[in-house]
Every structure is written in structure tokens, then in C-alpha cells.
Design a protein around this motif. Structure first.
Motif, PDB file in Angstrom:
ATOM      1  N   GLN A  66      52.863 -16.684  -4.522  1.00 60.72           N
ATOM      2  CA  GLN A  66      53.611 -15.931  -3.513  1.00 60.72           C
ATOM      3  C   GLN A  66      53.695 -16.698  -2.193  1.00 60.72           C
ATOM      4  OE1 GLN A  66      55.519 -13.132  -3.809  1.00 60.72           O
ATOM      5  NE2 GLN A  66      55.107 -13.541  -5.955  1.00 60.72           N
ATOM      6  N   ALA A  67      52.590 -17.305  -1.773  1.00 60.56           N
ATOM      7  CA  ALA A  67      52.598 -18.098  -0.538  1.00 60.56           C
ATOM      8  C   ALA A  67      53.579 -19.261  -0.661  1.00 60.56           C
ATOM      9  CB  ALA A  67      51.194 -18.612  -0.225  1.00 60.56           C
ATOM     10  N   ALA A 118      48.194 -15.964  -8.461  1.00 62.97           N
ATOM     11  CA  ALA A 118      49.305 -15.104  -8.043  1.00 62.97           C
ATOM     12  C   ALA A 118      49.531 -15.199  -6.530  1.00 62.97           C
ATOM     13  CB  ALA A 118      49.037 -13.654  -8.448  1.00 62.97           C
ATOM     14  N   ALA A 119      48.457 -15.173  -5.763  1.00 61.28           N
ATOM     15  CA  ALA A 119      48.575 -15.256  -4.301  1.00 61.28           C
ATOM     16  C   ALA A 119      49.132 -16.609  -3.866  1.00 61.28           C
ATOM     17  CB  ALA A 119      47.222 -14.996  -3.646  1.00 61.28           C
ATOM     18  N   LEU A 120      48.666 -17.675  -4.497  1.00 61.71           N
ATOM     19  CA  LEU A 120      49.177 -19.007  -4.175  1.00 61.71           C
ATOM     20  C   LEU A 120      50.667 -19.112  -4.509  1.00 61.71           C
ATOM     21  CD1 LEU A 120      46.187 -21.176  -5.394  1.00 61.71           C
ATOM     22  CD2 LEU A 120      47.055 -21.057  -3.043  1.00 61.71           C
ATOM     23  N   ILE A 129      43.947 -14.018  -9.753  1.00 62.50           N
ATOM     24  CA  ILE A 129      44.429 -13.415  -8.509  1.00 62.50           C
ATOM     25  C   ILE A 129      44.814 -14.509  -7.515  1.00 62.50           C
ATOM     26  CG2 ILE A 129      43.748 -12.018  -6.506  1.00 62.50           C
ATOM     27  CD1 ILE A 129      41.992 -10.389  -8.530  1.00 62.50           C
ATOM     28  N   ALA A 130      43.997 -15.545  -7.418  1.00 61.24           N
ATOM     29  CA  ALA A 130      44.308 -16.667  -6.534  1.00 61.24           C
ATOM     30  C   ALA A 130      45.607 -17.338  -6.951  1.00 61.24           C
ATOM     31  CB  ALA A 130      43.163 -17.665  -6.523  1.00 61.24           C
ATOM     32  N   THR A 159      52.078 -20.626 -12.887  1.00 61.47           N
ATOM     33  CA  THR A 159      51.752 -19.240 -13.240  1.00 61.47           C
ATOM     34  C   THR A 159      51.766 -18.965 -14.744  1.00 61.47           C
ATOM     35  OG1 THR A 159      54.054 -18.453 -13.135  1.00 61.47           O
ATOM     36  CG2 THR A 159      52.778 -18.423 -11.070  1.00 61.47           C
ATOM     37  N   CYS A 197      48.436 -16.261 -14.084  1.00 56.04           N
ATOM     38  CA  CYS A 197      48.734 -14.868 -13.726  1.00 56.04           C
ATOM     39  C   CYS A 197      49.892 -14.275 -14.532  1.00 56.04           C
ATOM     40  CB  CYS A 197      48.959 -14.720 -12.221  1.00 56.04           C
ATOM     41  SG  CYS A 197      50.477 -15.466 -11.590  1.00 56.04           S
TER      42      CYS A 197
END
Length: 179
Positions: A12-13, A8-10, A5-6, A94, A98
Motif C-alpha cells: 500500500q505504501a 500488505a502495508a508495504l 501484514i507487513a 504480494t 498477502c
């Protein structure tokens, strides 16, 4: 699960920082994403070669598409902007995390590439002011075909480097077939 999850979030950021910030101080965010990825989610030993290969191949691919007239960044040079080069680097983070679910069967990567690739370029064109001289739909069609081929190849490269790295860490030479 937390690291996935981290990851994927990283990503996107980093993606938003690259696309919205362009070649500015905002590039510190994707650099930070790479650092966090290599210190917490993975390591340079495990994925350094993958990051370098994907960044290099992606830079060549998008630079060729730029020279062919598929994109226009108003930079006047033959290479893509630094923000897009960094975007390739964070995409590489990724592949083993993810987006690992797309690696097998191959058609998952192809389907995600055919849909997600053009969508990412479209969003980037809207947010970063990148021009698509061929027009929207011809550009999306070309990008869809390219990414339907490219993304499975990126996953294949990730698998190859991961297998080679695993064999090397087990004390086996990766250039000699195992019995």
C-alpha cells in the motif's frame, strides 16, 4: 503473520508513492519497499525471477493497453511511465504473501482481478491524472475482463516459479519429471 501484514502495508505504501509521486523522488519509496521485501519478507533467490517476470509482463501488458488507447499518461511514448513499471514490481511481492489466499481455487484470483484491477486503475486515474479516453465505464469493463484473466495467470506463474525453485533447492533438476 507479521510478515504478511507487513507485506500488505508495504504494498500500500508503495502503491500510494507510485500513484501520488509519479516519476519523481517518491519512487525511492517503492524501491525501498522492494529492498525491505527482499531482505526481510522473502529473498532474491526465492522471488527474484518472479519480480522480473511480473514486472516485464505487466510493462508489456500496460504498454499495449496504452498503445490501444485505453490509457493516456501524456508521456507521448509507447511505454508506460516508470512509476507504473515499479507498481508492477511491488504487485509481484504480494503474490506469494498477502495475496497468496487468491491462488487456489483459481476463481478467487479471477474475482479479485475482475474487481480489484479496475478499482486500482480507477483510483490511479483519479490520483495520478491518468486519462481513460474510452470513458469510465467502458474502461472499467475492459479492465475487469482483462484482470479476471490476468490475475489467475500471475498466480499460476508465481506457483510455477515457486515449485521450480523448490525442486531446484531440493537437488532435483526441474526440467526432468520426478518419479
Amino acid at each position: 503473520m507479521l510478515k504478511t501484514i507487513a507485506n500488505a502495508a508495504l504494498f500500500q505504501a508503495g502503491w500510494f508513492a507510485c500513484v501520488l509521486g509519479g516519476d519523481s523522488v517518491w519512487l525511492l519509496i517503492p524501491i525501498g519497499v522492494l529492498i525491505v521485501h527482499l531482505l526481510w519478507i522473502s529473498s532474491w533467490a526465492a522471488e527474484g525471477k518472479l519480480l522480473l517476470w511480473i514486472t516485464g509482463l505487466g510493462t508489456v501488458l500496460d504498454s499495449v493497453l496504452l498503445m490501444m488507447g485505453l490509457f493516456d499518461f501524456d508521456t507521448g511514448g509507447p511505454l508506460i511511465p516508470v512509476w507504473l513499471i515499479l507498481l508492477w514490481a511491488i504487485l509481484a511481492t504480494t503474490l506469494n504473501h498477502c495475496l497468496s489466499w487468491t491462488a487456489s481455487p483459481w476463481w478467487r484470483a479471477s474475482l479479485l482481478g475482475a474487481i480489484g484491477g479496475p478499482m486500482s486503475y480507477y483510483a490511479g486515474s483519479q490520483l495520478a491524472g491518468v486519462q481513460l479516453p474510452l470513458g469510465l465505464w467502458p474502461s472499467m469493463l475492459v479492465l475487469g475482463v482483462i484482470w479476471a484473466v490476468v490475475f489467475p495467470l500471475l498466480q499460476g506463474l508465481a506457483r510455477y516459479l515457486r515449485t521450480r525453485q523448490t525442486n531446484n533447492s531440493d537437488g532435483h533438476r526441474s526440467d526432468v519429471p520426478h518419479e
